[in-house]
Design an enzyme around this catalytic site. Sequence first.
Site, PDB file in Angstrom:
ATOM      1  N   THR A 171       0.865  -0.984   0.059  1.00 56.23           N
ATOM      2  CA  THR A 171       0.053   0.165   0.266  1.00 56.23           C
ATOM      3  C   THR A 171       0.791   1.435   0.068  1.00 56.23           C
ATOM      4  O   THR A 171       0.572   2.391  -0.616  1.00 56.23           O
ATOM      5  CB  THR A 171      -0.969  -0.018   1.125  1.00 56.23           C
ATOM      6  OG1 THR A 171      -1.596  -1.113   1.046  1.00 56.23           O
ATOM      7  CG2 THR A 171      -1.649   1.182   1.409  1.00 56.23           C
ATOM      8  N   LYS A 187       4.154  -6.840  -7.424  1.00 53.16           N
ATOM      9  CA  LYS A 187       4.536  -8.008  -7.211  1.00 53.16           C
ATOM     10  C   LYS A 187       5.033  -8.342  -5.965  1.00 53.16           C
ATOM     11  O   LYS A 187       5.994  -7.715  -5.315  1.00 53.16           O
ATOM     12  CB  LYS A 187       6.049  -8.210  -8.179  1.00 53.16           C
ATOM     13  CG  LYS A 187       6.325  -9.762  -8.661  1.00 53.16           C
ATOM     14  CD  LYS A 187       6.307 -10.685  -7.664  1.00 53.16           C
ATOM     15  CE  LYS A 187       7.662 -10.845  -7.060  1.00 53.16           C
ATOM     16  NZ  LYS A 187       7.779 -11.958  -5.654  1.00 53.16           N
ATOM     17  N   GLU A 262      14.046   0.762  -0.683  1.00 50.71           N
ATOM     18  CA  GLU A 262      13.826   0.714   0.808  1.00 50.71           C
ATOM     19  C   GLU A 262      14.348  -0.644   1.240  1.00 50.71           C
ATOM     20  O   GLU A 262      13.834  -1.609   0.889  1.00 50.71           O
ATOM     21  CB  GLU A 262      12.484   0.729   1.211  1.00 50.71           C
ATOM     22  CG  GLU A 262      11.600   2.104   0.715  1.00 50.71           C
ATOM     23  CD  GLU A 262      12.066   3.203   1.448  1.00 50.71           C
ATOM     24  OE1 GLU A 262      12.605   3.067   2.507  1.00 50.71           O
ATOM     25  OE2 GLU A 262      11.536   4.366   1.155  1.00 50.71           O
ATOM     26  N   CYS A 296      12.221  -3.923   9.091  1.00 50.93           N
ATOM     27  CA  CYS A 296      13.376  -3.236   8.465  1.00 50.93           C
ATOM     28  C   CYS A 296      14.097  -2.480   9.441  1.00 50.93           C
ATOM     29  O   CYS A 296      15.236  -2.354   9.541  1.00 50.93           O
ATOM     30  CB  CYS A 296      13.042  -2.309   7.285  1.00 50.93           C
ATOM     31  SG  CYS A 296      11.656  -1.397   7.567  1.00 50.93           S
ATOM     32  N   GLU A 395      21.925  -7.805   9.204  1.00 47.50           N
ATOM     33  CA  GLU A 395      20.468  -7.797   9.593  1.00 47.50           C
ATOM     34  C   GLU A 395      19.986  -9.260   9.764  1.00 47.50           C
ATOM     35  O   GLU A 395      20.316 -10.085   8.908  1.00 47.50           O
ATOM     36  CB  GLU A 395      19.783  -7.332   8.439  1.00 47.50           C
ATOM     37  CG  GLU A 395      18.094  -7.125   8.693  1.00 47.50           C
ATOM     38  CD  GLU A 395      17.558  -6.474   7.583  1.00 47.50           C
ATOM     39  OE1 GLU A 395      17.665  -7.040   6.620  1.00 47.50           O
ATOM     40  OE2 GLU A 395      16.600  -5.617   8.001  1.00 47.50           O
TER      41      GLU A 395
HETATM   42  N1  LIG Z   1      13.242   0.027   4.402  1.00 41.02           N
HETATM   43  C1  LIG Z   1      12.118  -0.672   4.394  1.00 41.02           C
HETATM   44  O1  LIG Z   1      11.129   0.468   4.364  1.00 41.02           O
HETATM   45  C2  LIG Z   1      11.749  -1.936   4.487  1.00 41.02           C
HETATM   46  C3  LIG Z   1      10.574  -2.313   4.887  1.00 41.02           C
HETATM   47  C4  LIG Z   1      10.441  -3.860   4.837  1.00 41.02           C
HETATM   48  C5  LIG Z   1      11.502  -4.604   4.605  1.00 41.02           C
HETATM   49  N2  LIG Z   1      12.498  -4.303   4.396  1.00 41.02           N
HETATM   50  C6  LIG Z   1      13.773  -5.228   4.084  1.00 41.02           C
HETATM   51  O2  LIG Z   1      13.192  -6.384   3.325  1.00 41.02           O
HETATM   52  C7  LIG Z   1      13.938  -7.559   3.679  1.00 41.02           C
HETATM   53  C8  LIG Z   1      13.005  -8.515   3.779  1.00 41.02           C
HETATM   54  O3  LIG Z   1      12.112  -8.961   2.682  1.00 41.02           O
HETATM   55  P1  LIG Z   1      12.581  -9.907   1.720  1.00 41.02           P
HETATM   56  O4  LIG Z   1      13.065 -11.246   2.435  1.00 41.02           O
HETATM   57  O5  LIG Z   1      11.137 -10.406   0.991  1.00 41.02           O
HETATM   58  O6  LIG Z   1      13.314  -9.437   0.789  1.00 41.02           O
HETATM   59  P2  LIG Z   1      13.940  -9.967  -0.694  1.00 41.02           P
HETATM   60  O7  LIG Z   1      14.830  -9.066  -1.271  1.00 41.02           O
HETATM   61  O8  LIG Z   1      14.165 -11.268  -0.464  1.00 41.02           O
HETATM   62  O9  LIG Z   1      12.397  -9.907  -1.712  1.00 41.02           O
HETATM   63  C9  LIG Z   1      11.797  -8.782  -1.812  1.00 41.02           C
HETATM   64  C10 LIG Z   1      10.992  -8.692  -3.079  1.00 41.02           C
HETATM   65  O10 LIG Z   1      11.856  -8.924  -4.118  1.00 41.02           O
HETATM   66  C11 LIG Z   1      11.401 -10.071  -5.061  1.00 41.02           C
HETATM   67  N3  LIG Z   1      12.673 -10.646  -5.712  1.00 41.02           N
HETATM   68  C12 LIG Z   1      13.683 -11.328  -5.137  1.00 41.02           C
HETATM   69  N4  LIG Z   1      14.616 -11.492  -6.068  1.00 41.02           N
HETATM   70  C13 LIG Z   1      14.423 -10.579  -6.998  1.00 41.02           C
HETATM   71  C14 LIG Z   1      14.920 -10.070  -8.254  1.00 41.02           C
HETATM   72  N5  LIG Z   1      16.117 -10.668  -8.819  1.00 41.02           N
HETATM   73  N6  LIG Z   1      14.552  -9.247  -9.114  1.00 41.02           N
HETATM   74  C15 LIG Z   1      13.103  -8.828  -8.718  1.00 41.02           C
HETATM   75  N7  LIG Z   1      12.682  -8.844  -7.657  1.00 41.02           N
HETATM   76  C16 LIG Z   1      12.989  -9.875  -6.865  1.00 41.02           C
HETATM   77  C17 LIG Z   1      10.767 -10.957  -3.953  1.00 41.02           C
HETATM   78  O11 LIG Z   1      10.215 -11.767  -4.769  1.00 41.02           O
HETATM   79  C18 LIG Z   1       9.971  -9.950  -3.187  1.00 41.02           C
HETATM   80  O12 LIG Z   1       8.992  -9.640  -3.771  1.00 41.02           O
HETATM   81  C19 LIG Z   1      14.837  -7.205   4.867  1.00 41.02           C
HETATM   82  O13 LIG Z   1      16.084  -6.826   4.324  1.00 41.02           O
HETATM   83  C20 LIG Z   1      14.022  -5.768   5.319  1.00 41.02           C
HETATM   84  O14 LIG Z   1      14.866  -5.033   5.999  1.00 41.02           O
HETATM   85  C21 LIG Z   1      12.868  -2.816   4.151  1.00 41.02           C
HETATM   86  C1  LIG Z   2       7.819   0.471   8.133  1.00 38.28           C
HETATM   87  N1  LIG Z   2       7.240  -0.581   8.949  1.00 38.28           N
HETATM   88  C2  LIG Z   2       7.983  -0.565  10.149  1.00 38.28           C
HETATM   89  C3  LIG Z   2       6.092  -0.720   8.890  1.00 38.28           C
HETATM   90  C4  LIG Z   2       7.718  -1.820   8.255  1.00 38.28           C
HETATM   91  C5  LIG Z   2       9.107  -2.414   8.039  1.00 38.28           C
HETATM   92  O1  LIG Z   2       9.635  -3.257   7.799  1.00 38.28           O
END
Ligand SMILES: NC(=O)c1ccc[n+]([C@@H]2O[C@H](COP(=O)([O-])OP(=O)(O)OC[C@H]3O[C@@H](n4cnc5c(N)ncnc54)[C@H](O)[C@@H]3O)[C@@H](O)[C@H]2O)c1
Ligand SMILES: C[N+](C)(C)CC=O
Length: 505
Positions: A171, A187, A262, A296, A395
Amino acid sequence: MAAPSAIPRRGLFIGGGWREPSLGRRLPVVNPATEATIGDIPAATAEDVELAVSAARDAFGRDGGRHWSRAPGAVRAKYLKAIAAKIKDKKSYLALLETLDSGKPLDEAAGDMEDVAACFEYYADLAEALDGKQRAPISLPMENFESYVLKEPIGVVGLITPWNYPLLMATWKVAPALAAGCTAVLKPSELASLTCLELGGICAEIGLPPGVLNIITGLGTEAGAPLASHPHVDKIAFTGSTETGKRIMITASQMVKPVSLELGGKSPLIVFDDVDIDKAVEWAMFGCFANAGQVCSATSRLLLHEKIAKRFLDRLVAWAKSIKISDPLEEGCRLGSVVSEGQYQKIMKFISTARCEGATILYGGARPQHLKRGFFIEPTIITNVSTSNQIWREEVFGPVICVKEFRTEREAVELANDTHYGLAGAVISNDLERCERISKAIQSGIVWINCSQPCFVQAPWGGNKRSGFGRELGQWGLDNYLSVKQVTKYCSDEPYGWYRPPSKL
Ligand SMILES: NC(=O)c1ccc[n+]([C@@H]2O[C@H](COP(=O)([O-])OP(=O)(O)OC[C@H]3O[C@@H](n4cnc5c(N)ncnc54)[C@H](O)[C@@H]3O)[C@@H](O)[C@H]2O)c1
Ligand SMILES: C[N+](C)(C)CC=O
């Protein structure tokens, strides 16, 4: 609300309707709190990405953009408000699906759904206000020129999101992108896509013009990568790990495609010796154990002034023991399961490596004994940590906090900034001047004073260093999806006069 016996079987949401994935493949949905397979989601591939991008392109340009991209902001606001209203109507059901899919406590999931609705409402208001901000005049030093600025939707945007707050993280991108007049392909993460697919159902119910939002589920390499590299996608907004973020950036650079990233974090929480210990302990817990630490911005590095360290840790352990760890559907649950077996194994490996590197597992570090199934991990507190330890540097994305002591403010800041990440940081002290100094000194996009984690849709969200760039939420979130066009008019009747006119002979 009782758990449904089966979750809805959805297709890909493309062009306003449901489609089976081109290769007919589906991915299982596992409830991480029970390890039971409860359904499946479509596994999109490059062929489906093609269809989704094409639907989004058609929707962007349909009738010269009259119905969407160039429509008055009030038109788009009406749809965003209708989505918010449906989210509110379905809050309990969506929260239940989110919990079944991700393992997060039902109370947390319900809070997420409130935030989702609030985010759609907020960007509805910004969509309405956008028209009034068009043609903002630029003051120029020459009277014979006038200049103003148009803010135009960037075009078709690819939105790639993680699993920790599945519908909320989606969202944060969908609402401002649509408010700006973009059309989008979302996605979500293959580990938690159910509520994002339900968003497709909501879009159909409220009559969102076909193709404005398309939702494709599937693996990152099979569905995310072709979306990121698609030549007709004008921008990629990504939230996820730093590793995937780097890949997205490399791909996007081939087409000079804008990206906003992010990414992950390893945020510090500094606690001074002038605080109410129990109040500070609760923020430390919320900062790293909410959502099982899969946040995150989790303040997963706890820096304690040496004068209070022992008392603080005693209280932290006592509070951690009192957390209700249970099936996330149980009332009062405050620590559910982590999202998947893979994540469980990864977190356990972090804990065992910390032990091998000489750190002390002061509390937790194992599966709770009363839960035989499901991917549950005790809240874990690790002390005797060195700054070269993996647990300090990387992390974890789990309910694991590591602790170091400091003597001086300067040492606290040095430790806080001893990281490649720069998403968030927090300080707890009764000395507000010190808190202000520290907020300036911490190298991050977000700083909390006397708390950790509160997040408001009105305030900018995003990181520095390897936590990414660009800001979501607030006006900054809308600007992510707008391109700025300068329009400059020559408004004198006189010739410009740079060249001599040719002879009239
Ligand atoms: N900074 C922020 O606001 C924020 C918020 C939430 C999560 N996060 C971060 O997200 C991470 C956890 O999420 P995750 O495990 O889903 O991350 P991830 O990078 O494994 O996956 C995120 C998304 O990217 C897609 N993806 C994976 N490989 C890809 C590629 N080669 N090309 C395009 N898309 C691809 C995945 O299918 C998924 O939809 C943590 O590092 C967390 O800190 C950051
Ligand atoms: C931004 N927040 C805290 C809602 C999700 C981060 O992972």
